[in-house]
Design a protein around this motif. Structure first.
Motif, PDB file in Angstrom:
ATOM      1  N   UNK B 300      94.872  40.306 109.134  1.00 10.96           N
ATOM      2  CA  UNK B 300      95.386  39.831 107.715  1.00 10.96           C
ATOM      3  C   UNK B 300      94.479  40.740 106.722  1.00 10.96           C
ATOM      4  N   UNK B 301      94.098  41.863 107.069  1.00  9.68           N
ATOM      5  CA  UNK B 301      93.300  42.638 106.165  1.00  9.68           C
ATOM      6  C   UNK B 301      92.066  42.044 105.408  1.00  9.68           C
ATOM      7  N   UNK B 302      91.641  41.034 106.099  1.00  4.11           N
ATOM      8  CA  UNK B 302      90.458  40.203 105.489  1.00  4.11           C
ATOM      9  C   UNK B 302      89.180  40.764 105.992  1.00  4.11           C
ATOM     10  N   UNK B 303      88.232  41.094 105.273  1.00  4.07           N
ATOM     11  CA  UNK B 303      86.935  41.555 105.639  1.00  4.07           C
ATOM     12  C   UNK B 303      86.160  40.194 105.905  1.00  4.07           C
ATOM     13  N   UNK B 304      84.856  40.592 106.375  1.00  8.16           N
ATOM     14  CA  UNK B 304      84.095  39.519 106.865  1.00  8.16           C
ATOM     15  C   UNK B 304      83.594  38.696 105.575  1.00  8.16           C
ATOM     16  N   UNK B 305      83.945  39.249 104.194  1.00  7.87           N
ATOM     17  CA  UNK B 305      83.538  38.700 102.749  1.00  7.87           C
ATOM     18  C   UNK B 305      84.661  37.984 102.479  1.00  7.87           C
ATOM     19  N   UNK B 308      87.558  39.195  99.993  1.00 12.98           N
ATOM     20  CA  UNK B 308      87.529  40.672  99.854  1.00 12.98           C
ATOM     21  C   UNK B 308      88.564  41.237 100.958  1.00 12.98           C
ATOM     22  N   UNK B 309      89.433  42.089 100.859  1.00 10.53           N
ATOM     23  CA  UNK B 309      90.558  42.594 101.657  1.00 10.53           C
ATOM     24  C   UNK B 309      90.428  44.411 101.653  1.00 10.53           C
ATOM     25  N   UNK B 310      90.826  44.903 102.721  1.00 12.46           N
ATOM     26  CA  UNK B 310      90.709  46.194 102.744  1.00 12.46           C
ATOM     27  C   UNK B 310      92.104  46.859 103.371  1.00 12.46           C
ATOM     28  N   UNK B 311      92.389  47.772 102.958  1.00  9.76           N
ATOM     29  CA  UNK B 311      93.585  48.430 103.457  1.00  9.76           C
ATOM     30  C   UNK B 311      93.797  49.843 103.496  1.00  9.76           C
ATOM     31  N   UNK B 312      94.625  50.737 103.975  1.00  7.29           N
ATOM     32  CA  UNK B 312      94.636  52.300 103.927  1.00  7.29           C
ATOM     33  C   UNK B 312      93.643  53.170 104.602  1.00  7.29           C
ATOM     34  N   UNK B 313      93.257  54.007 104.230  1.00  5.32           N
ATOM     35  CA  UNK B 313      92.271  55.055 104.754  1.00  5.32           C
ATOM     36  C   UNK B 313      90.937  54.321 104.898  1.00  5.32           C
ATOM     37  N   UNK B 314      90.798  53.132 104.146  1.00  5.20           N
ATOM     38  CA  UNK B 314      89.169  52.611 104.259  1.00  5.20           C
ATOM     39  C   UNK B 314      89.255  51.840 105.722  1.00  5.20           C
ATOM     40  N   UNK B 315      90.376  51.605 106.165  1.00  5.71           N
ATOM     41  CA  UNK B 315      90.220  50.767 107.439  1.00  5.71           C
ATOM     42  C   UNK B 315      90.625  51.677 108.393  1.00  5.71           C
ATOM     43  N   UNK B 316      90.882  51.194 109.910  1.00  7.52           N
ATOM     44  CA  UNK B 316      91.119  51.992 110.879  1.00  7.52           C
ATOM     45  C   UNK B 316      92.700  52.270 111.020  1.00  7.52           C
ATOM     46  N   UNK B 331      99.356  43.122 102.850  1.00  3.75           N
ATOM     47  CA  UNK B 331      97.929  42.342 102.218  1.00  3.75           C
ATOM     48  C   UNK B 331      98.593  41.565 100.978  1.00  3.75           C
ATOM     49  N   UNK B 332      99.182  42.192  99.908  1.00  2.71           N
ATOM     50  CA  UNK B 332      99.563  41.409  98.899  1.00  2.71           C
ATOM     51  C   UNK B 332     100.380  40.122  99.254  1.00  2.71           C
TER      52      UNK B 332
END
Lengths: 309, 467
Positions: B300-305, B308-316, B331-332
């Motif tokens: 669900x694009x959730x980081x461990x914090x 805080x979510x992350x998408x796109x080139x910042x993730x795998x 994510x939205x």
């Protein structure tokens, strides 16, 4: 429906609405259709196509105003479903057909007065349960009676192997056990050396294995004779199918109070019909009838077990 | 400070970020975008996909005029390219789209904060502008800060001799000799641009083939075509060092044990991209990353914090604008309390050369690695009527299907407009289609799309127009 699904559906006669689709939004894909028919290889699949149930028969009748095919899909309730056979069910099917195709199966019937056995169970149940931790059932009586009869009529303990006849000198008896995973016939080994309690314990352990799915192939192999009890479901009479390569199978049925004539008087007795199906290729009618009558006599007078007669 | 408090703040306004913000706003979330650059749109719009496509289009016309137009009976004299006008055209295209994105974002009443965003914890973000700094609070935060050019341990971009793609879309004249390190999408596309404008382009690829994610039959054809167009391509060529000598560079290359030295006026470093998460405050907050620097998230694009979510080139995953967009939308929707899911099996991949190379799903090689039994259908563009009529017979279509279920596993296309052709294959795959489905779907005649249909037919050996 995708074009390939439309084509396959019309060629095979399978109604795609009867399949659970894995595609987007539950759509039925070609893969789903192929997998629903799988289990037979290419050629067999072709020839079996004519055996598909025509779903026209089971669709709701169309009224005049609804002649378009799409109205069928509007129905949200499935009138039938189509699922792949489980490997167990497939094996059962193969073996049953194999038996009917190979053996000359004939069934002889008799009836047995259960009064004695019922009385014995009533009298000894409490002590038996206390001592062995299992209930004294009907099955152990019938297994003992079958062994007694087998030793009188060894023809029922034979098997055909090509041009040879194998006569078994041991008494490993298969007992049909039903579970939600299918019908199993686990084999109780060397029943002639087991006590009533040993047999009852063995049956209970197999019922448990059937229920939790831990039954092993070895448990099901090597029996010489099978007993099937349709009576637990209320069957009055049936003709069991042989468990190949065995030559005999005993069918037990429900116990019912029936009027019978004893000493020229009509009395009410708890009666059970017995059916013995046998492979007429190696078992003669005389042998089969003698065998079944012996079982009847043993059950009606269990002291025969003591004297091995 | 009520107007600095949001349901959602998106850091980064690339295709992942602005799309996430718009979707969130559609779903009723009070949304903010934080962007450190002057314009919205991120790498893709400003220095990536869009400007490179503008240059590819213009230079393709130039190439046609120089090399093919006379065979159509069109006579030309004194054809030349004015690079300044070319760059202006590119800039105006980018401007149009910048205005478009900004209008879309503003229309949705999304607040835009210009400045560098940094997580402070407790749902707070510091936005540091050139002269000022402010703090905003957001219940949820999406990190969509994208990626930056990957460099080699011994080779960094200096913007002059060793350049990145950002520089290479803005040369003021074609370098006489351009060496491209890396034969992936960016290297091949920008190599094509400057080759068409007169540069002598050499592509150096360390792997045994260019466009390594495609099957060898596709890349071998591509290599042959690109060489015919004038690009030099060296595979299994490892760059071991670059010496700068006045106005040019000497690139040392190790090719299967043999050493070569190549002279270049410009060296384009296009060996890939790495996540850009500098100074985001991730370390302070303890946001987990993997060894390659990608932020780790759940499905669900959730980081461990929390929050805080992350998408796109910042993730795998593949570093593609459309992958980021899909993740942004998902994510939205998840943040808005809906369920969402991205189908990673049907993300198309395109190299915008001429012909273009496009794929979806898995390659034949990957199918083999996964021990899948496949049926392959191929169709050459030389047998397609439309391709012959329009002089675009360079190419082929390859369809990879499961040999038992006929399900489409992948499609690879090298052809003119492959980027558009692949869309049909994506749709079939999205709906779990089979090769037969593609074969039985009507395509207009004459079109290049027919070759997709024919390749699908070839899976079951029923192609009409090839053997």
């Amino acid at each position: 429906m995708s074009p390939a699904v439309r084509r396959l559906a019309s060629e095979s006669g399978i109604d795609p609405t009867s399949i659970d689709g894995t595609g987007k939004g539950g759509r039925v894909t070609k893969e789903d259709l192929i997998q629903s028919t799988q289990g037979t290889n290419g050629k067999e699949q072709e020839s079996s196509k004519s055996n598909f149930i025509s779903n026209e028969d089971i669709k709701p009748p169309k009224s005049d105003g609804e002649s378009t095919p799409s109205t069928v899909h509007l129905s949200t309730v499935k009138r039938s479903t189509r699922k792949k056979m489980s490997p167990i069910r497939k094996r059962i099917a193969e073996r049953l057909v194999d038996a009917q195709r190979t053996a000359a199966i004939l069934t002889t019937f008799n009836e047995v007065d259960m009064s004695v056995v019922i009385k014995l169970r009533e009298t000894h149940q409490d002590d038996f349960l206390k001592k062995y931790g299992v209930k004294l059932g009907f099955m152990s009586f019938f297994i003992k009676a079958v062994i007694n009869a087998l030793s009188r009529v060894p023809a029922l303990n034979t098997q055909i192997d090509g041009e040879f006849i194998i006569e078994n000198k041991f008494y490993d008896i298969g007992v049909a056990v039903s579970s939600d995973k299918g019908l199993f016939v686990p084999v109780i080994r060397n029943c002639d050396k087991l006590s009533f309690a040993d047999i009852e314990k063995a049956i209970i352990s197999y019922v448990k294995k059937g229920r939790d799915g831990s039954m092993k192939i070895e448990d099901l192999q090597g029996g010489v004779f099978t007993i099937s009890n349709g009576g637990v479901y209320g069957s009055m009479l049936s003709t069991p199918i042989l468990n190949m390569p065995q030559s005999g199978i005993l069918g037990m049925h429900s116990i019912q109070q029936r009027p019978v004539v004893i000493n020229n008087e009509i009395v009410i007795r708890p009666m059970m019909y017995l059916a013995l199906s046998y492979d007429h290729r190696i078992v003669d009618g005389r042998e089969a009838v003698t065998f079944l009558v012996n079982i009847k006599e043993t059950i009606e007078d269990t002291s025969r077990l003591m004297f091995e007669i | 400070m009520t107007n600095n408090s949001f349901d959602l703040a998106v850091i980064g306004s690339g295709p992942g970020g602005y799309v996430a913000a718009i979707r969130a706003a559609q779903l009723g979330l009070n949304t903010a975008i934080i962007e450190k650059d002057k314009f919205l749109g991120g790498t893709c719009l400003n220095v990536g996909c869009i400007p490179s496509k503008a240059l590819l289009h213009s230079t393709k016309i130039f190439h046609l005029v120089n090399h093919e137009i006379s065979s159509h009976g069109i006579k030309t004299v004194g054809v030349s390219m004015d690079i300044a006008t070319l760059m202006q055209k590119k800039t105006s295209i980018v401007d149009t789209l910048r205005r478009g994105v900004e209008a879309l974002v503003k229309k949705r009443k999304i607040s835009i904060f210009k400045g560098h965003g940094k997580l402070l914890g407790n749902n707070k973000i510091e936005v540091k502008g050139e002269n000022n700094s402010e703090e905003i609070v957001a219940r949820s935060i999406i990190l969509a800060t994208g990626s930056k050019v990957a460099e080699l341990p011994f080779l960094k971009c200096d913007g002059e001799h060793i350049v990145s793609s950002t520089d290479a879309i803005a040369f003021d004249s074609p370098p006489e000799k351009l060496i491209v390190i890396g034969g992936g999408a960016i290297g091949l596309e920008l190599g094509s641009v400057w080759s068409r404008l007169g540069s002598e382009v050499s592509i150096l690829e360390s792997l045994p083939r260019i466009g390594a994610t495609y099957d060898p039959d596709i890349t071998q054809l591509a290599e042959r075509i690109f060489k015919k167009q004038g690009m030099k391509i060296e595979t299994e060529a490892k760059v071991t060092g670059v010496k700068i000598d006045g106005d040019h560079s000497i690139v040392s290359v190790d090719k299967k044990g043999k050493t070569m030295e190549l002279m270049a006026n410009k060296v384009l470093l296009s060996v890939g991209r790495v996540p850009y998460t500098d100074k985001l405050g991730l370390e302070e907050l303890g946001v987990r990353k993997n060894d390659s620097g990608h932020i780790i998230t759940d499905e669900s694009y959730r980081t461990n914090v929390d929050g805080v979510y992350a998408i796109g080139d910042t993730i795998e995953g593949p570093m593609l604008a459309h992958k980021a967009e899909e993740e942004g939308i998902a994510a939205a929707e998840i943040i808005a309390g809906k369920t969402a899911h991205v189908n990673y099996k049907t993300i198309p991949n395109v190299i915008y050369t001429e012909p273009e190379i496009a794929s979806v799903g898995i390659s034949e090689e990957e199918a083999k690695e996964q021990k899948l039994d496949t049926c392959i259908g191929k169709f050459p563009l030389t047998a397609n009527g439309r391709a012959i009529a329009s002089g675009t017979t360079d190419g082929m279509v390859k369809v990879i299907a499961d040999s038992t279920t006929d399900r489409l596993l992948g499609v690879q296309v090298i052809s003119h407009n492959a980027s558009e052709l692949i869309a049909a294959a994506v749709v079939h795959m999205e709906y779990s289609g089979s090769a037969e489905d593609m074969a039985r779907t009507v395509t207009a005649h004459p079109t290049l799309s027919e070759s997709l249909k024919e390749a699908a037919m070839a899976v079951n050996k029923t192609s009409i127009h090839s053997f």
